[in-house]
Write an enzyme that holds these catalytic residues in place. Structure first.
Site, PDB file in Angstrom:
ATOM      1  N   CYS A  64      57.218 -28.278  10.004  1.00 36.34           N
ATOM      2  CA  CYS A  64      57.949 -29.290  10.774  1.00 36.34           C
ATOM      3  C   CYS A  64      56.973 -30.355  11.283  1.00 36.34           C
ATOM      4  O   CYS A  64      56.041 -30.038  12.024  1.00 36.34           O
ATOM      5  CB  CYS A  64      58.673 -28.590  11.927  1.00 36.34           C
ATOM      6  SG  CYS A  64      59.259 -29.649  13.243  1.00 36.34           S
ATOM      7  N   CYS A  81      56.885 -30.753  15.071  1.00 39.61           N
ATOM      8  CA  CYS A  81      56.257 -29.541  15.617  1.00 39.61           C
ATOM      9  C   CYS A  81      54.740 -29.659  15.547  1.00 39.61           C
ATOM     10  O   CYS A  81      54.033 -29.264  16.484  1.00 39.61           O
ATOM     11  CB  CYS A  81      56.688 -28.302  14.840  1.00 39.61           C
ATOM     12  SG  CYS A  81      58.425 -27.903  14.966  1.00 39.61           S
TER      13      CYS A  81
END
Length: 117
Positions: free
Chosen positions: A28, A31
């Site tokens: 991600c 992330c």
């Protein structure tokens, strides 16, 4: 610090101070941006203020992700000493949000208000 299914008891259940958790996935993009902020500055800032800042890879720790009902990442939440959950947030926020949250968890005024007083 990495939070895992195995060290959950030690980090969360036995902690007398709030713990800030970042649930993330290594695939991600947002992330990774938050993980970099945690690694470079937020973990140290939390330590200085008596707050544990930990990361949890949802792919490697599905039980934890399920127990916190993580449906999407990045997902952050604070766990208080009584295991009460506070400040759940989905998605990447501006970095000032995370520093101000650490201040709030530590019982301090806002990071920026302290700069100008």
């Amino acid at each position: 610090m990495e939070l895992t299914d195995k060290n959950y008891e030690k980090i969360i259940k036995n902690n007398e101070q709030p713990v800030f958790i970042d649930f993330y996935s290594p695939t991600c993009g947002p992330c990774q941006m938050l993980t970099q902020l945690i690694d470079e500055r937020l973990e140290k800032y939390g330590e200085e203020n008596g707050i544990a800042v930990v990361k949890c890879n949802v792919s490697r720790n599905p039980k934890l992700a399920e127990s916190f009902k993580v449906r999407s990442v990045p997902f952050t939440i604070a766990v208080m000493p009584n295991e009460k959950l506070k400040y759940p947030e989905l998605g990447l926020k501006h970095e000032t949000y995370y520093f101000e949250l650490i201040d709030k968890l530590a019982g301090k005024g806002s990071f920026f208000s302290r700069l100008f007083t």
